[in-house]
Design a protein around this motif. Structure first.
Motif, PDB file in Angstrom:
ATOM      1  N   ASP A  53      40.667  40.108  50.332  1.00 51.67           N
ATOM      2  CA  ASP A  53      39.369  40.284  49.669  1.00 51.67           C
ATOM      3  C   ASP A  53      39.507  41.101  48.389  1.00 51.67           C
ATOM      4  O   ASP A  53      38.868  40.803  47.369  1.00 51.67           O
ATOM      5  CB  ASP A  53      38.367  40.964  50.603  1.00 51.67           C
ATOM      6  CG  ASP A  53      37.836  40.043  51.685  1.00 51.67           C
ATOM      7  OD1 ASP A  53      38.105  38.831  51.628  1.00 51.67           O
ATOM      8  OD2 ASP A  53      37.140  40.535  52.600  1.00 51.67           O
ATOM      9  N   TYR A  54      40.347  42.146  48.446  1.00 47.55           N
ATOM     10  CA  TYR A  54      40.529  42.964  47.247  1.00 47.55           C
ATOM     11  C   TYR A  54      41.204  42.170  46.136  1.00 47.55           C
ATOM     12  O   TYR A  54      40.790  42.240  44.962  1.00 47.55           O
ATOM     13  CB  TYR A  54      41.342  44.220  47.562  1.00 47.55           C
ATOM     14  CG  TYR A  54      41.475  45.133  46.366  1.00 47.55           C
ATOM     15  CD1 TYR A  54      40.379  45.869  45.911  1.00 47.55           C
ATOM     16  CD2 TYR A  54      42.681  45.235  45.664  1.00 47.55           C
ATOM     17  CE1 TYR A  54      40.490  46.697  44.792  1.00 47.55           C
ATOM     18  CE2 TYR A  54      42.798  46.048  44.555  1.00 47.55           C
ATOM     19  CZ  TYR A  54      41.698  46.772  44.116  1.00 47.55           C
ATOM     20  OH  TYR A  54      41.798  47.573  43.003  1.00 47.55           O
ATOM     21  N   ALA A  55      42.225  41.408  46.492  1.00 47.58           N
ATOM     22  CA  ALA A  55      42.892  40.583  45.484  1.00 47.58           C
ATOM     23  C   ALA A  55      41.912  39.607  44.855  1.00 47.58           C
ATOM     24  O   ALA A  55      41.876  39.430  43.625  1.00 47.58           O
ATOM     25  CB  ALA A  55      44.073  39.836  46.108  1.00 47.58           C
ATOM     26  N   THR A  56      41.098  38.980  45.679  1.00 47.85           N
ATOM     27  CA  THR A  56      40.090  38.045  45.159  1.00 47.85           C
ATOM     28  C   THR A  56      39.122  38.760  44.235  1.00 47.85           C
ATOM     29  O   THR A  56      38.758  38.237  43.171  1.00 47.85           O
ATOM     30  CB  THR A  56      39.332  37.378  46.320  1.00 47.85           C
ATOM     31  OG1 THR A  56      40.265  36.718  47.184  1.00 47.85           O
ATOM     32  CG2 THR A  56      38.325  36.366  45.806  1.00 47.85           C
ATOM     33  N   SER A  57      38.721  39.952  44.610  1.00 51.23           N
ATOM     34  CA  SER A  57      37.772  40.712  43.779  1.00 51.23           C
ATOM     35  C   SER A  57      38.357  41.085  42.431  1.00 51.23           C
ATOM     36  O   SER A  57      37.617  41.336  41.474  1.00 51.23           O
ATOM     37  CB  SER A  57      37.323  41.984  44.510  1.00 51.23           C
ATOM     38  OG  SER A  57      38.328  42.992  44.469  1.00 51.23           O
ATOM     39  N   GLN A  58      39.680  41.105  42.344  1.00 48.56           N
ATOM     40  CA  GLN A  58      40.358  41.429  41.086  1.00 48.56           C
ATOM     41  C   GLN A  58      40.746  40.186  40.296  1.00 48.56           C
ATOM     42  O   GLN A  58      41.512  40.267  39.342  1.00 48.56           O
ATOM     43  CB  GLN A  58      41.590  42.279  41.371  1.00 48.56           C
ATOM     44  CG  GLN A  58      41.276  43.615  42.015  1.00 48.56           C
ATOM     45  CD  GLN A  58      40.294  44.445  41.202  1.00 48.56           C
ATOM     46  OE1 GLN A  58      40.577  44.815  40.066  1.00 48.56           O
ATOM     47  NE2 GLN A  58      39.134  44.733  41.773  1.00 48.56           N
ATOM     48  N   GLY A  59      40.228  39.026  40.724  1.00 47.17           N
ATOM     49  CA  GLY A  59      40.445  37.803  39.959  1.00 47.17           C
ATOM     50  C   GLY A  59      41.637  36.984  40.374  1.00 47.17           C
ATOM     51  O   GLY A  59      42.079  36.105  39.616  1.00 47.17           O
TER      52      GLY A  59
ATOM     53  N   PRO B 126      40.205  29.576  31.016  1.00 52.22           N
ATOM     54  CA  PRO B 126      40.511  31.013  31.075  1.00 52.22           C
ATOM     55  C   PRO B 126      39.257  31.829  31.374  1.00 52.22           C
ATOM     56  O   PRO B 126      38.169  31.531  30.895  1.00 52.22           O
ATOM     57  CB  PRO B 126      41.047  31.311  29.668  1.00 52.22           C
ATOM     58  CG  PRO B 126      40.491  30.229  28.799  1.00 52.22           C
ATOM     59  CD  PRO B 126      40.426  29.006  29.668  1.00 52.22           C
ATOM     60  N   GLY B 127      39.431  32.854  32.191  1.00 52.92           N
ATOM     61  CA  GLY B 127      38.314  33.729  32.524  1.00 52.92           C
ATOM     62  C   GLY B 127      37.524  33.293  33.729  1.00 52.92           C
ATOM     63  O   GLY B 127      36.625  34.012  34.168  1.00 52.92           O
ATOM     64  N   ASP B 128      37.818  32.128  34.309  1.00 52.19           N
ATOM     65  CA  ASP B 128      37.079  31.697  35.483  1.00 52.19           C
ATOM     66  C   ASP B 128      37.423  32.554  36.697  1.00 52.19           C
ATOM     67  O   ASP B 128      38.556  33.021  36.843  1.00 52.19           O
ATOM     68  CB  ASP B 128      37.387  30.235  35.800  1.00 52.19           C
ATOM     69  CG  ASP B 128      36.468  29.281  35.055  1.00 52.19           C
ATOM     70  OD1 ASP B 128      35.848  29.717  34.067  1.00 52.19           O
ATOM     71  OD2 ASP B 128      36.373  28.109  35.456  1.00 52.19           O
ATOM     72  N   THR B 129      36.458  32.738  37.560  1.00 53.93           N
ATOM     73  CA  THR B 129      36.668  33.492  38.782  1.00 53.93           C
ATOM     74  C   THR B 129      37.428  32.645  39.794  1.00 53.93           C
ATOM     75  O   THR B 129      37.501  31.416  39.671  1.00 53.93           O
ATOM     76  CB  THR B 129      35.330  33.905  39.401  1.00 53.93           C
ATOM     77  OG1 THR B 129      34.651  32.711  39.839  1.00 53.93           O
ATOM     78  CG2 THR B 129      34.462  34.662  38.416  1.00 53.93           C
TER      79      THR B 129
END
Length: 527
Positions: free
Chosen positions: A299-305, A431-434
């Motif tokens: 979850d943390y990795a996902t939250s950091q993109g 670029p920049g997509d979540t």
């Protein structure tokens, strides 16, 4: 929590004492140190979960009071890796807060002879040189790349070097000519203590070609020699999470996800499941620690993109049905498995937000070994299957890089990096997509594959597996087969509408441009 039996530990301690490996206890001390900590050994590694928000000094103090030593603490997720020779460490730190996968598997005492990853090579052959690798163009043998139109996609783009794919695996050969331009040593790390070690010796391969093979599928150079990856223009980070016995303990994986989250890695490829169980059950003592720690890290990795891609195992199992895990650690009983929608799951593939990948052979039919299940599979990709023979006499498995040359492997391990490569192309053109937006694009660009009308692989009159769902979403193929050409032809990203809890867009936290290859002298020095 599951620990080695005290009798076993005491016996091992006595043996080590007799061999002179341990200091003799003070007479009358009854093997108890002045601090009240039992010290018979062996020293085991533990994953420890704290209340969210716990400060590092507090976590260190709790571990020390429980007769342990902190290896690393990740304050962002309140998870630590600790070691202790005291068999009572788990009880002292508190019920349901610590777990030693190493202890349960028996590797710390030499009890386990099981090798999880069996594709092994000698250490000598792993130290390849540019001169020893054949230079012939092997593109005609890459049926897998043609199946996903990667060659056509390359006419549009081969990927952006600002996109980094972290290969959480057994290490990437830094000398392979197809990989050395893409591999970024500054973003590579070893995680085999649970704490990141950036030295080359920590992240280079030692006993397995698996990680090098996966890396080539993603980003082998398009130079007219050897093989070409799905996204040869992106960079790679070697994040070593597979030890020399072939195990991927949860603390290794947690370290890998936290490294990716804090070092600007765009995508991770995870061609493994965490040990010591193929299915981790959150309602079983000890394993709930693994479940919670893995959830927090992903979850943390996902939250950091970070977009995470994972294989769904080679057990040919319906991940939505009850069953029994017969692949338990040595000397441990099997335990019930209730599928990804209950308390037991294959990690990290079953984690929320992770793209779960099944495998097909050259005929675009689910590989005989690939696990499956409606709702458990997001997309599918080529992984090869000996039951499906490609045209022109090519090997039915996937050809890619290995230390010292090239090799053919089959598995969901090979399917997942095709998806990671397509995701890297999408990240390059959007670029920049979540992670959520990239996942939506992955699903949209996939070519639907219908359930087969007959899945009797051995002509016995009995179906080998049952595919449920419909053409555009089913249990064998999820949303369908990834397609690199579709991915780079999508144009502007359709932005998600409505409320969202997804992470902010990723920023490029790492170096830009091509990676600086590592030289033989650096490898020899272990830098």
């Amino acid at each position: 929590m599951p620990l080695l039996r005290r009798a076993q530990v005491a016996a091992l301690g006595a043996a080590l004492l007799a061999a002179g490996c341990l200091a003799a206890p003070v007479a009358g001390a009854d093997d108890i140190t002045p601090s009240g900590c039992v010290q018979p050994g062996p020293t085991l590694r533990y994953l420890v979960v704290f209340d969210k928000g716990t400060a590092e000094p507090d976590a260190d103090a709790q571990i020390s009071a429980a007769c342990g030593a902190t290896t690393v603490y990740y304050p962002q997720i309140a998870v630590a890796v600790a070691t202790s020779p005291d068999p009572g460490f788990g009880d002292k730190i508190g019920p349901g807060r610590a777990y030693s996968a190493q202890g349960e598997s028996g590797t710390a005492t030499g009890q386990s002879s099981r090798r999880k990853i069996d594709e092994t090579m000698s250490a000598a052959s792993l130290l390849s040189s540019t001169e020893s690798v054949p230079s012939a163009d092997l593109g005609d043998k890459q049926w897998d790349m043609r199946l996903i139109d990667a060659n056509l996609a390359h006419q549009i783009t081969e990927g952006d070097p600002r996109v980094v794919v972290g290969v959480l695996d057994s290490g990437i050969d830094p000398r392979h000519p197809d990989l050395k331009q893409a591999l970024d040593p500054q973003l590579s790390v070893g995680c085999l203590t649970g704490k990141a070690d950036p030295s080359v010796a920590a992240w280079a391969p030692t006993t397995s070609p698996h990680g090098t093979h996966v890396a080539g599928i993603i980003a082998a150079a398009d130079d007219g020699k050897g093989v070409t990856g799905v996204a040869p223009g992106v960079r790679l980070a070697s994040v070593k999470v597979v030890d020399d016995d072939g195990y991927i303990y949860p603390e290794y994986a947690v370290c890998g996800f936290m490294w990716a989250a804090t070092h600007g890695i765009t995508i991770t490829n995870n061609s493994y499941y965490v040990d010591p169980w193929e299915y981790t059950c959150s309602d079983q003592q000890g394993q709930r620690v693994v479940t919670e720690a893995m959830k927090r890290a992903v979850d943390y990795a996902t939250s950091q993109g970070v977009l995470n891609v994972a294989a769904v195992t080679n057990s040919a199992a319906d991940l939505t049905q009850p069953g029994t895990d017969t692949r338990s650690p040595d000397n441990a009983p099997s335990h019930p498995v209730r599928g990804v929608n209950s308390n037991c799951a294959v990690l990290p593939a079953a984690e929320r937000g992770v793209v779960a990948v099944s495998s097909v052979g050259s005929n675009q039919v689910k590989a005989s070994y690939s696990s499956y299940g409606l709702g458990a599979i997001d997309v599918t990709a080529p992984g090869g299957d000996v039951h499906q023979k490609p045209a022109n006499g090519n090997n039915p498995c996937v050809l890619s890089t290995v230390p010292g040359g090239y090799g053919d492997f089959c598995g969901t391990s090979m399917a997942a990096p095709h998806v990671a490569g397509v995701a890297a192309l999408l990240a390059s053109t959007h670029p920049g997509d979540t992670p959520a937006q990239l996942t939506k694009l992955l699903n949209q660009q996939a070519k639907p594959v219908q359930c087969p009308s007959d899945y009797d692989l051995n002509d016995t009159g009995v179906q080998d597996a049952y595919c449920s769902g419909y053409a555009s979403f089913n249990g064998f193929y999820g949303h369908g087969m990834v397609n690199a050409l579709n991915a780079v032809s999508t144009g502007t990203t359709p932005k998600l509408t409505g409320p969202t809890t997804d992470a902010p867009a990723q920023t490029d936290k790492g170096p830009t441009g091509k990676a600086t290859p590592i030289g033989p002298e650096q490898l020899a020095a272990g830098q």
